[in-house]
Write a protein that holds these residues in place. Structure first.
Motif, PDB file in Angstrom:
ATOM      1  N   HIS A 126       0.841  -1.203   0.000  1.00 47.77           N
ATOM      2  CA  HIS A 126       0.000   0.000   0.000  1.00 47.77           C
ATOM      3  C   HIS A 126       0.875   1.252   0.000  1.00 47.77           C
ATOM      4  O   HIS A 126       1.871   1.304   0.742  1.00 47.77           O
ATOM      5  N   TYR A 181       0.413   3.885   1.618  1.00 45.51           N
ATOM      6  CA  TYR A 181       0.531   4.461   2.964  1.00 45.51           C
ATOM      7  C   TYR A 181       1.622   3.795   3.795  1.00 45.51           C
ATOM      8  O   TYR A 181       1.975   4.274   4.869  1.00 45.51           O
ATOM      9  N   SER A 240      -6.531   0.987  -1.606  1.00 50.31           N
ATOM     10  CA  SER A 240      -5.636   0.184  -2.465  1.00 50.31           C
ATOM     11  C   SER A 240      -6.236  -0.034  -3.849  1.00 50.31           C
ATOM     12  O   SER A 240      -7.131   0.704  -4.280  1.00 50.31           O
ATOM     13  N   HIS A 284      -9.492  -1.772  12.137  1.00 50.13           N
ATOM     14  CA  HIS A 284      -8.697  -2.672  11.282  1.00 50.13           C
ATOM     15  C   HIS A 284      -8.910  -4.137  11.694  1.00 50.13           C
ATOM     16  O   HIS A 284      -9.001  -5.014  10.829  1.00 50.13           O
TER      17      HIS A 284
HETATM   18  O1  LIG Z   1      -5.375  -4.230   1.074  1.00 53.39           O
HETATM   19  P1  LIG Z   1      -6.759  -3.802   1.378  1.00 53.39           P
HETATM   20  O2  LIG Z   1      -7.249  -2.718   0.476  1.00 53.39           O
HETATM   21  O3  LIG Z   1      -7.726  -4.971   1.421  1.00 53.39           O
HETATM   22  O4  LIG Z   1      -6.735  -3.188   2.846  1.00 53.39           O
HETATM   23  C1  LIG Z   1      -7.755  -2.399   3.442  1.00 53.39           C
HETATM   24  C2  LIG Z   1      -7.325  -0.947   3.396  1.00 53.39           C
HETATM   25  C3  LIG Z   1      -6.351  -0.879   4.557  1.00 53.39           C
HETATM   26  O5  LIG Z   1      -5.121  -1.392   4.177  1.00 53.39           O
HETATM   27  C4  LIG Z   1      -6.943  -1.775   5.570  1.00 53.39           C
HETATM   28  C5  LIG Z   1      -7.828  -1.056   6.539  1.00 53.39           C
HETATM   29  O6  LIG Z   1      -8.350  -1.928   7.505  1.00 53.39           O
HETATM   30  O7  LIG Z   1      -7.756  -2.719   4.826  1.00 53.39           O
END
Ligand SMILES: O=P(O)(O)O[C@@H]1C[C@H](O)[C@@H](CO)O1
Length: 285
Positions: free
Chosen positions: A89, A91, A221, A260
């Motif tokens: 990601h 971030y 993402s 999360h």
């Molecule tokens: O990699 P993804 O888009 O599934 O992850 C999501 C976006 C953040 O990375 C995280 C937030 O909980 O999940």
């Protein structure tokens, strides 16, 4: 390793050769596992090869809980696949070039379709945690501020500079996904994914704005992977697992500290259903 500020064809070739030396077959389908969806890679059948991102030249290592950072190659539903067990990601402090580098390696390995999965927050009350959504289109908020995974790359080397983004999530493939979901008895939503940079979650005002702009779900993402896949002429299928419903009331005092973990838990609950749709879809490709 210091972060590379660009990507060269030599870097892609080096990474691709490293993978080929460990798995000589040509994968046909790429899969990226979103937050909490790493189990998808565990169903890759023998002989599966597992390579840590950190061992592959020029790959960045994933640092997010729920993303193990392992490339898994083998067979799924009888087809040769290359699965990213965990994604990269922006971030995490990585550039868009680094985050989308694995897409270029998958394309060079021979992948012609990628299945991108993610966890996302629902902007619509009827999209509830555990629901699976096929991505019909996206809104690229980082792109509005000039961030692109294609930035600075020579079109002579990498292909089209001006990559079309209509039909980015291939309509014919979406129809196959809908048929696969029906065949596996899993209900499916469809909608628009908005990418924001994160890693902070959105404010209620931002969520209201996103909904009014036509987004159905929000995440951090996928979009940069789609853009690079399309530059590489790889067709894209996108899935969002709805893991939480966003807060739209600016006066809400709801404690969102553990979101999360909630995301990882909800993804895991949907993983088996998603796997079933993916297996049926792969069967039709
Ligand atoms: O990699 P993804 O888009 O599934 O992850 C999501 C976006 C953040 O990375 C995280 C937030 O909980 O999940």
């Amino acid at each position: 390793m210091a972060a590379p500020c660009t990507v060269t064809m030599e870097m892609i070739t080096e990474a691709t050769d490293f993978v080929r030396a460990r798995y000589s077959e040509q994968p046909e389908i790429g899969i990226v596992c979103g937050s909490g969806l790493g189990e998808l890679a565990d169903s890759v059948e023998e002989p599966a090869v597992r390579i840590r991102y950190g061992d592959i030249p020029h790959f960045a290592q994933s640092t997010v809980h729920g993303h193990s950072g392992v490339l898994v190659l083998g067979r799924l539903a009888g087809r040769r696949v290359c699965v990213m067990q965990g994604r990269l990601h922006p971030y995490e402090g990585l550039t868009y070039l680094q985050c989308s580098f694995p897409m270029r390696v998958m394309a060079k390995l021979g992948v012609s379709v990628v299945i991108l999965t993610n966890a996302a927050g629902s902007l619509r009350p009827e999209f509830q945690p555990g629901d699976i959504m096929t991505i019909r289109d996206h809104i690229n908020f980082p792109g509005f501020s000039g961030r692109s995974p294609l930035q600075g790359l020579s079109p002579e080397v990498f292909g089209d500079r001006f990559v079309p983004m209509n039909n980015a999530y291939d309509k014919k493939l979406r129809d196959k996904v809908a048929a696969a979901a029906a065949a596996s008895g899993v209900s499916l939503r469809t909608g628009v994914y908005a990418m924001l940079g994160g890693p902070h979650f959105e404010t209620p005002a931002e969520c209201r704005m996103l909904r009014s702009l036509g987004a159905d779900v929000v995440g951090m993402s996928t979009v940069h992977e789609t853009i690079v896949a399309r530059q590489c002429k790889v067709r894209v299928i996108g899935f969002s697992i709805i893991t939480n419903v966003v807060v739209t009331d600016s006066d809400s005092e709801l404690d969102q500290t553990g979101v999360h973990l909630e995301v990882l838990k909800a993804s895991k609950l949907a993983a088996n259903r998603l796997q079933s749709i993916i297996a049926h879809t792969i069967d039709q490709l």
